[in-house]
Design a protein around this motif. Sequence first.
Motif, PDB file in Angstrom:
ATOM      1  N   ASP A 151      53.125  27.188  30.375  1.00  0.00           N
ATOM      2  CA  ASP A 151      51.891  26.726  29.575  1.00  0.00           C
ATOM      3  C   ASP A 151      51.203  27.560  29.129  1.00  0.00           C
ATOM      4  N   ILE A 152      51.149  28.669  28.214  1.00  0.00           N
ATOM      5  CA  ILE A 152      50.049  29.588  27.792  1.00  0.00           C
ATOM      6  C   ILE A 152      48.811  28.889  27.916  1.00  0.00           C
ATOM      7  N   THR A 153      48.424  27.472  27.351  1.00  0.00           N
ATOM      8  CA  THR A 153      47.487  26.577  27.355  1.00  0.00           C
ATOM      9  C   THR A 153      47.155  25.627  28.254  1.00  0.00           C
ATOM     10  N   SER A 154      47.742  26.068  29.580  1.00  0.00           N
ATOM     11  CA  SER A 154      47.286  25.171  30.630  1.00  0.00           C
ATOM     12  C   SER A 154      47.301  26.207  32.231  1.00  0.00           C
ATOM     13  N   LYS A 155      46.017  26.582  32.443  1.00  0.00           N
ATOM     14  CA  LYS A 155      45.506  27.333  33.716  1.00  0.00           C
ATOM     15  C   LYS A 155      46.617  26.842  34.577  1.00  0.00           C
ATOM     16  N   GLU A 156      46.477  25.445  34.630  1.00  0.00           N
ATOM     17  CA  GLU A 156      47.695  24.859  36.421  1.00  0.00           C
ATOM     18  C   GLU A 156      48.763  25.300  35.911  1.00  0.00           C
ATOM     19  N   SER A 157      49.631  25.258  34.962  1.00  0.00           N
ATOM     20  CA  SER A 157      50.839  25.595  34.854  1.00  0.00           C
ATOM     21  C   SER A 157      51.082  26.855  34.557  1.00  0.00           C
ATOM     22  N   VAL A 158      50.228  27.705  34.207  1.00  0.00           N
ATOM     23  CA  VAL A 158      50.471  29.335  34.371  1.00  0.00           C
ATOM     24  C   VAL A 158      49.644  29.997  36.222  1.00  0.00           C
ATOM     25  N   SER A 159      49.490  29.409  36.802  1.00  0.00           N
ATOM     26  CA  SER A 159      49.339  29.483  38.598  1.00  0.00           C
ATOM     27  C   SER A 159      49.878  29.121  39.413  1.00  0.00           C
ATOM     28  N   ASN A 160      50.451  28.368  38.860  1.00  0.00           N
ATOM     29  CA  ASN A 160      52.503  27.542  39.560  1.00  0.00           C
ATOM     30  C   ASN A 160      53.700  28.163  38.766  1.00  0.00           C
ATOM     31  N   MET A 161      53.290  29.429  38.395  1.00  0.00           N
ATOM     32  CA  MET A 161      54.449  29.968  37.815  1.00  0.00           C
ATOM     33  C   MET A 161      54.801  30.736  39.096  1.00  0.00           C
ATOM     34  N   TYR A 162      53.873  31.015  40.124  1.00  0.00           N
ATOM     35  CA  TYR A 162      54.234  32.332  41.084  1.00  0.00           C
ATOM     36  C   TYR A 162      55.094  31.562  42.233  1.00  0.00           C
ATOM     37  N   LYS A 163      54.576  29.534  42.488  1.00  0.00           N
ATOM     38  CA  LYS A 163      55.478  28.972  43.034  1.00  0.00           C
ATOM     39  C   LYS A 163      56.498  27.850  43.003  1.00  0.00           C
ATOM     40  N   ASP A 207      43.482  33.160  28.405  1.00  0.00           N
ATOM     41  CA  ASP A 207      43.072  34.727  27.412  1.00  0.00           C
ATOM     42  C   ASP A 207      43.815  35.212  28.781  1.00  0.00           C
ATOM     43  N   ASP A 208      43.611  37.002  28.217  1.00  0.00           N
ATOM     44  CA  ASP A 208      45.032  37.911  28.678  1.00  0.00           C
ATOM     45  C   ASP A 208      44.005  37.986  30.593  1.00  0.00           C
ATOM     46  N   LYS A 209      43.179  37.788  30.180  1.00  0.00           N
ATOM     47  CA  LYS A 209      41.937  38.417  31.522  1.00  0.00           C
ATOM     48  C   LYS A 209      42.721  37.557  32.401  1.00  0.00           C
ATOM     49  N   VAL A 210      42.038  36.306  32.299  1.00  0.00           N
ATOM     50  CA  VAL A 210      42.850  34.839  32.728  1.00  0.00           C
ATOM     51  C   VAL A 210      43.771  34.730  33.080  1.00  0.00           C
ATOM     52  N   ILE A 211      45.168  35.236  32.869  1.00  0.00           N
ATOM     53  CA  ILE A 211      45.850  34.817  33.153  1.00  0.00           C
ATOM     54  C   ILE A 211      46.418  35.924  33.713  1.00  0.00           C
ATOM     55  N   GLU A 212      45.968  37.219  33.759  1.00  0.00           N
ATOM     56  CA  GLU A 212      46.220  38.430  34.905  1.00  0.00           C
ATOM     57  C   GLU A 212      45.532  37.687  36.183  1.00  0.00           C
ATOM     58  N   GLN A 213      44.706  37.063  36.188  1.00  0.00           N
ATOM     59  CA  GLN A 213      44.211  36.748  37.489  1.00  0.00           C
ATOM     60  C   GLN A 213      45.046  35.777  38.118  1.00  0.00           C
ATOM     61  N   LEU A 214      44.885  34.611  37.672  1.00  0.00           N
ATOM     62  CA  LEU A 214      46.131  33.685  37.514  1.00  0.00           C
ATOM     63  C   LEU A 214      47.024  34.310  38.043  1.00  0.00           C
ATOM     64  N   LEU A 215      47.547  34.973  37.740  1.00  0.00           N
ATOM     65  CA  LEU A 215      49.206  35.706  38.415  1.00  0.00           C
ATOM     66  C   LEU A 215      49.188  36.783  38.764  1.00  0.00           C
TER      67      LEU A 215
END
Length: 176
Positions: A94-106, A133-141
């Motif tokens: 979910d692109i609106t949730s940092k937790e959801s994005v960071s959990n993709m790799y898990k 933001d795209d920069k944050v997504i890049e960091q999270l992934l």
Amino acid sequence: MAIYKIIVTGSFNSGKTEFIKCISEIDPITTDKPVTEEGLKDIKSFTTVAIDFGTITIDKDIIINIYATPGQERFKFIYDILEKNALALIVLGDITSKESVSNMYKYYREFMKIKRLPAVFALTKKDLPNRIDDKVIEQLLSNKPKDIPLIKISNKNKEEVKQAILLALEQLVAED
């Protein structure tokens, strides 16, 4: 006629059920039940407790069965069942949730422990105004393997959902 299986996984509320509902040519089979976990009830009322299922015809000779996993940890026992004969994996975040994005790799890693599958990461809900933001997504992934494609979709847009499925199939061909 050939029938293939693709698995769609991701965190709670990443849009897996909507993904299936959007693309399926049959009335999707869903296993939604009321949310019982505290803290999650505020996000949505119902959640998948087993699998969601739908189908899409790629051409007259190829049918894809799409299985979506539950997003809650306590239901991950279903992964071993779903991976049998699966060809590819689509991991939603979910692109609106940092937790959801960071959990993709898990979620990706959980399936890779069972079976190596070609994969696509798809950020859902790109049509919502509170996107990360795209920069944050890049960091999270940052831990995402570089060879896995990352796309942004609206899980309510049939063409974009289809794009994710076709990209997963392309990854399968690329591995051969």
